[in-house]
Scaffold this active site. Structure first.
Site, short mmCIF file in Angstrom:
data_model
loop_
_atom_site.label_atom_id
_atom_site.label_comp_id
_atom_site.label_asym_id
_atom_site.label_seq_id
_atom_site.Cartn_x
_atom_site.Cartn_y
_atom_site.Cartn_z
N TRP A 108 -2.99 -2.66 -1.55
CA TRP A 108 -2.70 -3.94 -1.47
C TRP A 108 -3.50 -4.66 -0.64
CZ3 TRP A 108 -0.67 -8.37 1.27
CH2 TRP A 108 -0.22 -9.20 0.59
N GLU A 135 7.01 -15.36 -10.22
CA GLU A 135 6.39 -14.10 -9.76
C GLU A 135 6.06 -13.39 -10.80
OE1 GLU A 135 8.44 -12.05 -6.89
OE2 GLU A 135 10.46 -12.22 -7.88
N ASN A 157 -1.91 2.21 5.80
CA ASN A 157 -1.17 0.93 5.55
C ASN A 157 -0.89 0.15 6.54
OD1 ASN A 157 -0.53 1.93 2.89
ND2 ASN A 157 1.53 2.38 3.35
N GLY A 158 -0.95 -1.15 6.48
CA GLY A 158 -0.74 -2.14 7.72
C GLY A 158 -1.81 -3.01 8.13
N CYS A 205 0.90 -1.06 0.05
CA CYS A 205 0.07 0.05 0.03
C CYS A 205 1.01 1.22 0.17
CB CYS A 205 -0.81 0.08 1.33
SG CYS A 205 -1.93 -1.31 1.38
N GLU A 226 16.63 -18.72 -6.76
CA GLU A 226 16.21 -17.56 -7.28
C GLU A 226 15.70 -17.31 -8.59
OE1 GLU A 226 15.83 -14.58 -5.63
OE2 GLU A 226 15.93 -13.40 -7.12
N LYS A 254 12.15 -15.77 -9.60
CA LYS A 254 11.78 -14.83 -10.81
C LYS A 254 10.76 -15.38 -11.64
CE LYS A 254 13.27 -12.11 -9.29
NZ LYS A 254 13.83 -12.01 -7.97
N HIS A 314 15.24 -38.34 -5.82
CA HIS A 314 14.66 -38.61 -4.60
C HIS A 314 13.07 -38.55 -4.72
CE1 HIS A 314 18.44 -40.17 -2.83
NE2 HIS A 314 18.87 -38.76 -3.35
N LYS A 365 5.78 -4.68 -3.66
CA LYS A 365 7.28 -4.58 -3.72
C LYS A 365 7.65 -4.64 -2.15
CE LYS A 365 11.26 -3.54 -4.85
NZ LYS A 365 12.00 -4.69 -5.48
N ARG A 418 4.00 -0.39 -5.00
CA ARG A 418 3.57 -0.84 -3.44
C ARG A 418 2.28 -1.58 -3.26
NH1 ARG A 418 6.90 1.15 0.54
NH2 ARG A 418 5.35 0.47 2.23
O1 M6R Z 1 12.58 -5.58 0.53
P1 M6R Z 1 13.08 -7.15 1.00
O2 M6R Z 1 14.31 -7.52 0.51
O3 M6R Z 1 12.91 -7.43 2.49
O4 M6R Z 1 12.07 -8.09 0.41
C1 M6R Z 1 11.87 -9.34 0.57
C2 M6R Z 1 10.95 -10.03 -0.36
O5 M6R Z 1 9.75 -9.59 0.09
C3 M6R Z 1 11.38 -9.84 -1.83
O6 M6R Z 1 12.87 -10.12 -1.97
C4 M6R Z 1 10.54 -10.53 -2.65
O7 M6R Z 1 10.74 -11.87 -2.78
C5 M6R Z 1 10.74 -10.17 -4.33
N1 M6R Z 1 9.52 -10.05 -4.82
C6 M6R Z 1 11.61 -11.10 -5.03
O8 M6R Z 1 11.74 -10.86 -6.32
#
Ligand code: M6R
Length: 607
Positions: free
Chosen positions: A74, A487, A100-101, A2, A480, A484, A503, A602, A27
């Site tokens: 969000w 997501e 927010n929150g 948010c 990782e 990517k 396994h 984000k 956000r």
């Molecule tokens: O701001 P942060 O590094 O604490 O965020 C952690 C995760 O939310 C962030 O890395 C998330 O997994 C990303 N969307 C990955 O691309």
């Protein structure tokens, strides 16, 4: 998670709020709204959907007025809908609130308010704030907000305006970011600096439970006991351009291309006489002797960087390291004392679970070192020591340069601790540091191969599943790469240690299943090759990544991405870049919204 923007001044508030919200749309983007106070009335316009949908609602008639609050959402409580969008109004429409929150005790507060006759229009937790404010309103907005906050549990950044106080805006934060921008005859609140950077570089970074009262020419800060707070002004040094797309189609593409430069920024200033030196972190050999073990705690991509950190610190410094997902760490009662070092990794410095883990670790006596990108963020402020990654603003939801600069931080910490602990000779450290310094130019080479990655994406973007495998550091990069892909392209994907595939998971490999096999570790190359053969024997299609010179992989794999030669311990930072690009182009080919993938935000400032 948010975005909030608030304005009070002499100009029209609506365009300033909308522009600010555009900078914050990363956000949260399932709904948006603004409330403008003018001529004794609060005019709220809000809608499910993106800011473009909100602008569509105005149909050219933008609400007039010089004071307002805006929000991009969000969803947490209640689905994305017009009713659940912010701002929320009190029953008599005297007061408007953005939040927010999460208000954890909103159910009990709602029941109480309903008994008192307050009618709710939404399913959100936020709406209780508006009704509570109306209930407590006594003419003084700071006093009113303090009373509201005393009733609520949870995390919040709140902006509030009231029709009977037409020249005031109040705000407060706890566990959710909020800053104040100081202008000439105008002042601002926002969840993040880019929202107001066009208007001012002078910022107050609010701490938890600091209340702010804004008029167009004055900003006052108070504690919850209404004691005045004197705060230093934080001057933003980076440029507004850094938070713009700069000619690229997407922030993600721009941020991937920035990696050689920002990686250089992260490491070069920390090299003195050929070794790693941290100017602001005073870690002596004695401090290190006093540490019996370390934890690295983070979420998502930052957690993946932490996994690489564990491998490096254990190998170079021989300190035992556990890596924990922040949301698990908090609740598993880990063994922590004053001989524990906790390394917190976070791009935003605001991730709620990570921040809570930091606080828990500090309470238990650990020394906390934070690896953070956003200067002045909550995690940076609360840690004992901070190692900034200096990646510049990362706007795309999918982390790229944020992650690779975190990797750089992991290398630097491991190298520093290795030498301090006496487990790594200065000669070996200097060799590795020299190799590290070649990373930016080698990344340029990889980014130059973008066309071949585009081709791969064209061929494979319509597959249902893509598996990623690798051994050692390659396994961590596989995780990782897989994150990517899922997501931003929504392709189902899993990552496995290559030797673990047989396994169980190998049962899923059938004719044409795509397996991205990382074979960049020379020391494990033959072993990974065997795992690739196992996949091929079951009809899988293999896209392999290997270092220059390991040509035998070309005879087995269907496609090969060749990486420039580098020390095995550093190949992760090269290997991840083609995987980022592959994910990006698969998402583009599938027509996905790369910078704002569905259901994500984000900065995850709720638990
Ligand atoms: O701001 P942060 O590094 O604490 O965020 C952690 C995760 O939310 C962030 O890395 C998330 O997994 C990303 N969307 C990955 O691309």
């Amino acid at each position: 998670m948010c975005g909030i923007v608030g304005y009070i001044g002499k100009k029209e508030a609506s365009p300033i709020l909308i522009d600010g919200l555009k900078k914050l749309e990363y956000r949260g983007y399932d709904s948006a709204g603004i409330a403008i106070l003018s001529e004794g009335k609060i005019n709220v316009i809000k809608t499910k959907g993106r800011l473009a949908d909100l602008e569509e609602r105005f149909k050219g008639k933008i609400p007039k007025g010089n004071i307002g609050i805006g929000h991009t959402r969000w969803a947490t409580h209640g689905a994305p809908s017009d009713e659940n969008s912010h701002p929320h109004m009190s029953m008599s429409e005297n007061i408007a609130v953005v939040h927010n929150g999460i208000i954890e005790n909103y159910m009990e507060l709602k029941k109480d308010l309903e008994k008192k006759g307050y009618k709710f229009r939404s399913e959100t937790d936020t709406e209780v704030l508006a009704h509570l404010a109306e209930m407590y309103y006594d003419g003084n907005l700071v006093d009113t907000l303090i009373k509201v906050i005393k009733d609520v549990r949870g995390s919040f950044a709140i902006g509030l305006i009231c029709k009977d106080n037409p020249n005031e805006l109040v705000a407060v934060r706890k566990d959710s970011p909020l800053i104040v921008g100081l202008g000439e005859n105008e002042n601002f609140i926002a969840s993040d600096i880019p929202a107001i950077l066009e208007h001012t570089r002078k910022i107050y970074l609010l701490n938890d439970l600091e209340f702010v009262h804004l008029t167009s020419d004055k900003v006052e800060l108070f504690t919850i006991d209404k004691k005045p707070i004197n705060k230093n002004i934080f001057n933003v040094e980076w440029d507004v351009d850094a938070a713009e797309k700069g000619g690229f189609d997407h922030f993600m593409l721009k941020e991937m291309y920035e990696q050689p430069k920002v990686i250089n920024n992260t490491i070069t200033p920390r090299i003195k006489n050929g070794l790693i030196e941290f100017d602001d972190i005073n870690f002596t050999a004695d401090d290190l002797k006093n540490i019996s073990r370390a934890f690295i705690v983070a979420c998502g991509s930052a957690y993946h960087a932490g996994m690489v950190g564990k491998y490096l610190i254990e190998n170079l410094a021989r300190i035992p390291v556990e890596v924990d997902i922040a949301s698990e760490f908090r609740y598993r009662n880990p063994i922590i004392d004053d001989k524990t070092l906790v390394i917190i990794v976070s791009q935003s410095g605001e991730t709620a679970d990570t921040l809570a883990a930091l606080r828990d670790a500090k309470k238990k006596g650990a020394r906390v070192l934070a690896v953070v990108n956003v200067v002045g963020s909550s995690i940076a402020r609360e840690a004992d020591d901070v190692l900034y990654t200096w990646a510049g603003p990362e706007i795309a939801v999918a982390s790229t340069k944020g992650y690779t600069t975190q990797l750089m931080a992991m290398y630097m910490i491991a190298l520093k601790f290795g030498v301090l602990s006496g487990n790594l000779s200065e000669k070996d450290a200097k060799h590795l540091i020299n190799e590290l310094l070649t990373v930016p130019e080698k990344l340029e080479v990889l980014l130059g191969k973008i066309d071949s990655i585009k081709e791969l994406a064209k061929k494979y973007h319509n597959r249902r599943d893509v598996f990623y495998i690798g051994r050692g550091l390659d396994h961590m990069v596989a995780l990782e790469g897989s994150l990517k892909l899922k997501e931003i392209s929504y392709i189902h994907s899993e990552a496995y240690a290559a030797g673990e595939l047989k396994h169980g998971t190998i049962a899923l490999i059938e004719e044409g299943t795509v397996v991205v096999a990382l074979a960049t570790q020379n020391s494990l190359f033959e072993k990974t090759l065997s795992n690739i053969k196992e996949v091929k024997a079951r009809g899988g299609t293999v896209i392999a990544l290997a270092q220059e010179g390991n040509d035998s992989v070309k005879e087995i794999a269907d496609e090969v991405i060749v990486l420039p030669k580098i020390d095995d311990r550093l190949s992760s930072v090269l290997a991840v870049v083609p995987l980022q690009l592959f994910a990006y182009y698969c998402a583009i080919d599938k027509g996905c919204d790369v910078d704002k993938p569905r259901n994500l935000a984000k900065s995850v400032t709720v638990e």
